[in-house]
Design a protein around this motif. Structure first.
Motif, PDB file in Angstrom:
ATOM      1  N   TRP A   9       0.837  -1.207   0.000  1.00 40.71           N
ATOM      2  CA  TRP A   9       0.000   0.000   0.000  1.00 40.71           C
ATOM      3  C   TRP A   9       0.870   1.254   0.000  1.00 40.71           C
ATOM      4  O   TRP A   9       0.553   2.254  -0.643  1.00 40.71           O
ATOM      5  N   THR A  13       0.827   4.007  -2.801  1.00 41.65           N
ATOM      6  CA  THR A  13       0.616   5.424  -2.499  1.00 41.65           C
ATOM      7  C   THR A  13       1.711   6.269  -3.142  1.00 41.65           C
ATOM      8  O   THR A  13       1.447   7.329  -3.713  1.00 41.65           O
ATOM      9  N   THR A 473      -4.245  -0.753   7.329  1.00 44.30           N
ATOM     10  CA  THR A 473      -5.446   0.062   7.117  1.00 44.30           C
ATOM     11  C   THR A 473      -5.081   1.541   7.012  1.00 44.30           C
ATOM     12  O   THR A 473      -5.593   2.258   6.147  1.00 44.30           O
ATOM     13  N   THR A 474      -4.188   1.989   7.880  1.00 43.80           N
ATOM     14  CA  THR A 474      -3.801   3.407   7.866  1.00 43.80           C
ATOM     15  C   THR A 474      -3.263   3.801   6.492  1.00 43.80           C
ATOM     16  O   THR A 474      -3.668   4.819   5.924  1.00 43.80           O
ATOM     17  N   ALA A 476      -3.633   2.188   3.628  1.00 47.22           N
ATOM     18  CA  ALA A 476      -4.638   2.016   2.578  1.00 47.22           C
ATOM     19  C   ALA A 476      -5.618   3.195   2.582  1.00 47.22           C
ATOM     20  O   ALA A 476      -5.985   3.715   1.524  1.00 47.22           O
ATOM     21  N   VAL A 477      -6.025   3.623   3.775  1.00 46.47           N
ATOM     22  CA  VAL A 477      -6.950   4.762   3.866  1.00 46.47           C
ATOM     23  C   VAL A 477      -6.301   6.006   3.249  1.00 46.47           C
ATOM     24  O   VAL A 477      -6.925   6.747   2.492  1.00 46.47           O
ATOM     25  N   THR A 478      -5.015   6.207   3.551  1.00 51.25           N
ATOM     26  CA  THR A 478      -4.321   7.366   2.988  1.00 51.25           C
ATOM     27  C   THR A 478      -4.281   7.283   1.468  1.00 51.25           C
ATOM     28  O   THR A 478      -4.454   8.289   0.778  1.00 51.25           O
ATOM     29  N   PHE A 480      -6.458   5.998  -0.529  1.00 45.85           N
ATOM     30  CA  PHE A 480      -7.737   6.395  -1.120  1.00 45.85           C
ATOM     31  C   PHE A 480      -8.022   7.886  -0.898  1.00 45.85           C
ATOM     32  O   PHE A 480      -8.665   8.527  -1.725  1.00 45.85           O
ATOM     33  N   MET A 481      -7.531   8.414   0.207  1.00 45.30           N
ATOM     34  CA  MET A 481      -7.692   9.864   0.416  1.00 45.30           C
ATOM     35  C   MET A 481      -6.981  10.637  -0.697  1.00 45.30           C
ATOM     36  O   MET A 481      -7.527  11.583  -1.274  1.00 45.30           O
TER      37      MET A 481
ATOM     38  N   TRP B  90      -0.828  10.939  11.378  1.00 46.00           N
ATOM     39  CA  TRP B  90      -2.078  11.595  10.970  1.00 46.00           C
ATOM     40  C   TRP B  90      -2.034  13.109  11.126  1.00 46.00           C
ATOM     41  O   TRP B  90      -2.632  13.842  10.338  1.00 46.00           O
TER      42      TRP B  90
END
Lengths: 510, 376
Positions: A9, A13, A473-474, A476-478, A480-481, B90
């Motif tokens: 991922w 990215t 997950t962190t 992967a979420v980034t 898609f963001m 984050w």
């Protein structure tokens, strides 16, 4: 523990953000110079029509520049966020070009950009022209420093591994900066930007000619762009050849993947067109191609500059070829593991205050340090990049590159004879060619970056060690963001750009 | 000359250089402050355009300074770069997002067919000026309140809080520092705009606004200053590198380094002076004392965090994982080379100032914007 999902991922990215960024960068690199050419003609002739022309292309430049900046900031910080182990292990070397880029290049762009856009009535004509040239110089200097950084990842030189700090440290900044691989990256990538920008100008202008709008404006733009494009495309071919020659020396595995060459020969032929067997693995007996056309001996000439040069294939590099002095990856992995374990032993002995044991471990480490990176690989297969993707991307890039030379030449000849408008088919090809330019440009980076997998630093640091300590997950979420945000911005950019093109150079308030 | 410097001297020099870049960035956040003033101060489209076009000629300088701040940190203190960006993931991603959307907003806001609509781009600007600056302040706050990470034997970071950096915004001290920076940016924005625009009623409102925003900033500033003076701080034992909590550490730092105390007080006084100048007199040049004061104040804050045996990026989770300018830095060679590179910085500042003077010598008017088809 290595989590392959997380690493992949993070790679995805980086690929996503870098590829988005590279949609906009080449146009910035080239269009900045074209604007400088146009404005120079305006200043020298005093003809206000050239000023209108300059301002129009500057408007398009500005729209593209903004999103280039937006997508660029992520890349610098992504080395820290998603590749923090990398940042620690090579930050001593890699940080320098990024800082130098900020000091020497970005401020030039940032300072003179405002003059270029808002200084027409605030500074003298000469100062304005100077500013436009400075924006072009600044943009291309940024490219220099980031490509020095990238070139160093491809061919790490000027540094050594410090076992006490467990990191790589710089020994010679000049050799990092003047590395032939870095310079070759720079010349090839920037000239490809000039090429793409020339295609862009030709594409937009051809569309006007087809629509029978802004005829004189379009002809003038094409006249400058096809000369710049032809020179650039020839230079791209020249630097590309040099680049491949260097790759053969510094990244033989990448070259083997580019050519889908599994078993080295002397002389080696070149496969200009072929269908790669996707199932082939190192060491098996499968045919490498389902279908292929070969030019005998050609690869030896291109990669080794000799009629009978031996070019090692993937199998030679994987398992060694003593006849040609090639050390196999299997052997490098074995020695790399010794380096990894002796480094660990050294640190433990040092912490325990056992200087004899520490010296012994360090001696073993020193004997094997050059293969440290290979110690992190699990198998030979892991050291082989995706062959089919690298092979096809390379052919797309080279094929397009040759086509562009012909295209610019045709445009130049017809433009000099003033016969462009009687060639609607050519104009249609001209309109479409910019998209082929983007495709070729992206394909070039795919060759460079996919072809060097699994290495973040060639031979020193695989991506599986370079990543941050994050959960899947962190990351992967980034991903898609970024995908969502950059896609939305791209749509906005394209919509604004096409509207500006349809408004045209005499459009008034935009 | 530089090559003969001790490693420790170079580490101290580079902390100063990074601090100067950081302090200049905070001064340049007058752009972000201006972005948040659009919503409250502009009464019509003309006024909005004036504000956006004025700061729109400077936004790239602020942006570039932030990028240089990151690059300089990377080159000089790579362990901070790796630990903070990879650890406090984050909070940095959130900050970066606000800068990504800012970067397109000036150019795209009023262009026809811009897909997201003018209002969206103005909201992007507002988010960058509010949330972006607030989070940067919170992140800087962790230089004093500490973060949640451990480093292993190979200096690889492990973050121990599930919010991965966003937890910084839930400390009153960090939050206060963030809000102080947000209001300070608005003060600076109003001061800069007052000096750059020719529009009587808007300039009058800007002059009032800088004062009002300073009043809003004061309670947060007070909380930060009292906090700094009274809180337990992280201290390094220079003999063995062990980190421990020491009561009143930052107060001690101030007293041990009187020049920092002077910088802090002089800086704050100059900010107040700049605002008072604009509020009580006809002058519109308050941005200069206030800007210089901002740089001094921020420099003092960075000096407090990094000098006098203080870990600048302390870890609450494991005191001995804390980063100091000595254990987080680049090698002697790299710092030496980068110091030579840094000799170019005064030249860079000089040409920026030269161009700035030429561009700002005449005030921006509504007429100029209407006549210029390139205006934002």
């Amino acid at each position: 523990m290595i989590d392959p999902g997380q690493v992949n991922w993070a790679r995805a990215t980086f690929a996503l953000t870098a590829m988005y960024h590279w949609i906009f960068v080449p146009l910035t690199l080239g269009l900045s110079f074209l604007c400088a050419f146009f404005e120079t003609i305006y200043v020298r002739t005093g003809n206000a029509q050239w000023k209108t022309l300059t301002k129009f292309w500057m408007t398009l430049f500005g729209i593209n520049f903004a999103i280039g900046v937006a997508t660029g900031i992520i890349l610098e910080f992504e080395f820290g966020t998603n590749w923090s182990n990398y940042s620690w292990m090579v930050g001593d070397i890699f940080g320098a070009p990024l800082a130098i880029e900020g000091i020497f290049a970005f401020f030039i762009e940032a300072t003179f950009f405002a003059v270029m856009f808002f200084g027409w009535d605030r500074v003298s004509q000469k100062m304005h022209l100077f500013s436009t040239w400075m924006v072009a110089a600044g943009s291309n200097l940024s490219a220099l420093w980031i490509l020095v950084a990238n070139g160093w990842m491809q061919n790490p030189i000027g540094m050594t591994f410090n076992p006490d700090m467990a990191r790589f440290e710089m020994q010679d900044l000049w050799s990092v900066v003047s590395s032939p691989v870095a310079i070759s990256h720079f010349t090839h990538a920037t000239s490809s930007g000039f090429l793409l920008a020339s295609l862009f100008v030709i594409s937009v202008s051809s569309w006007y000619l087809l629509k029978k709008r802004h005829g004189q404006f379009a002809r003038r733009s094409i006249a400058v762009a096809c000369v710049f494009g032809l020179l650039s495309s020839l230079f791209v071919a020249f630097t590309g050849d040099e680049h491949a020659f260097l790759t053969a020396r510094t990244q033989p595995m990448k070259l083997a993947a580019m050519e889908a060459l599994w078993d080295g020969k002397a002389p080696t032929g070149l496969i200009p067109i072929g269908l790669v067997n996707p199932d082939k693995k190192p060491g098996d007996k499968q045919e490498p191609f389902i279908f292929s056309v070969e030019i005998p001996g050609m690869l030896s000439v291109l990669a080794k500059r000799s009629l009978n040069g031996f070019v090692p294939g993937i199998n030679d590099l994987s398992f060694g070829n003593s006849a040609h002095g090639v050390t196999g990856i299997d052997d490098k992995i074995r020695r790399g593991r010794l380096a990894v374990s002796s480094l660990r032993d050294y640190k433990m002995a040092r912490d325990a205050g056992d200087s004899t044991a520490a010296a012994g471990s360090l001696a073993i480490f020193d004997q094997n340090r050059e293969y440290l990176g290979y110690g992190h690989l699990e198998s030979v297969d892991q050291a082989v990049p995706p062959v089919a993707l690298t092979f096809y991307a390379f052919r797309v890039m080279v094929g397009m590159g040759l086509f562009f030379i012909l295209l610019f030449l045709t445009y130049l000849i017809l433009s000099m004879r003033n016969r462009l408008e009687s060639q609607p088919l050519l104009l249609k090809i001209g309109v479409g060619s910019v998209f082929l330019g983007y495709l070729a440009s992206q394909a070039g980076w795919i060759v460079t970056e996919v072809g060097r997998q699994p290495w973040a630093i060639q031979g020193m640091l695989p991506v599986t060690v370079a990543h941050s300590n994050l959960d899947t997950t962190t990351v992967a979420v980034t991903f898609f963001m970024f995908l969502f945000l950059f896609s939305a911005l791209l749509i906005a950019e394209v919509k604004i750009m096409t509207r500006q093109i349809s408004i045209g150079p005499e459009g008034g308030k935009s | 000359m530089i090559g003969n410097l001790e490693w420790a001297s170079l580490q101290q020099l580079w902390w100063l250089i990074v601090s100067v870049v950081g302090a200049l960035f905070v001064f340049l956040t007058f752009v972000q402050g201006g972005q948040t003033l659009i919503l409250t101060l502009a009464r019509d489209e003309h006024e909005k355009s004036l504000i956006i076009n004025s700061i729109g000629r400077k936004w790239e300088l602020t942006f570039t300074t932030l990028v240089l701040f990151g690059g300089a940190f990377y080159a000089s203190f790579p362990l901070f770069y790796a630990s903070s960006f990879g650890g406090a993931y984050w909070v940095w991603i959130a900050i970066l997002f606000t800068f990504v959307v800012q970067a397109v907003s000036y150019e795209y806001r009023r262009k026809p067919n811009n897909f997201l609509g003018q209002k969206t781009y103005e909201i992007f600007m507002f988010i960058n000026g509010s949330v972006g600056i607030l989070l940067i302040g919170a992140a800087i706050g962790t230089f004093f309140t500490g973060s949640n990470f451990t480093l292993n034997d190979y200096n690889l970071v492990n973050w121990t809080h599930p919010l991965r950096g966003l937890e910084a915004a839930f400390s009153l001290f960090n939050l206060s520092l963030g809000l102080f920076l947000v209001f300070l940016a608005r003060v600076l924005g109003a001061l800069y705009l007052a000096g750059n625009l020719e529009h009587e009623s808007l300039v009058d409102r800007l002059k009032h606004s800088s004062f009002d925003n300073l009043v809003c900033a004061l309670p947060f500033l007070l909380y930060v200053l009292v906090g700094l003076a009274t809180m337990d701080g992280f201290a390094v034992d220079p003999a063995n590198g062990a980190v421990s909590m020491v009561s009143g550490k930052y107060l001690h730092n101030l007293l041990d380094m009187p020049i920092v105390l002077v910088m802090l007080l002089a800086g704050l006084l100059l900010v107040i002076l700049g605002v008072v100048l604009n509020r009580l007199t006809r002058s519109v040049r308050g941005i200069w004392p206030a800007g210089f004061g901002t740089v001094l104040t921020c420099l003092a804050i960075f000096c407090l965090a990094g000098y006098n045996n203080t870990p600048f990026y302390p870890s609450k989770a494991d005191l001995n994982s804390s980063l100091t300018i000595y254990n987080a830095s680049s090698s002697h060679y790299t710092l030496t080379m980068m110091s030579y590179v840094a000799l170019a910085v005064p030249f860079v500042i000089a040409y920026i100032a030269w161009v700035w003077r030429q561009m700002d010598s005449r005030k921006l008017t509504v007429d100029e914007l209407t006549a210029d088809e390139k205006s934002y």
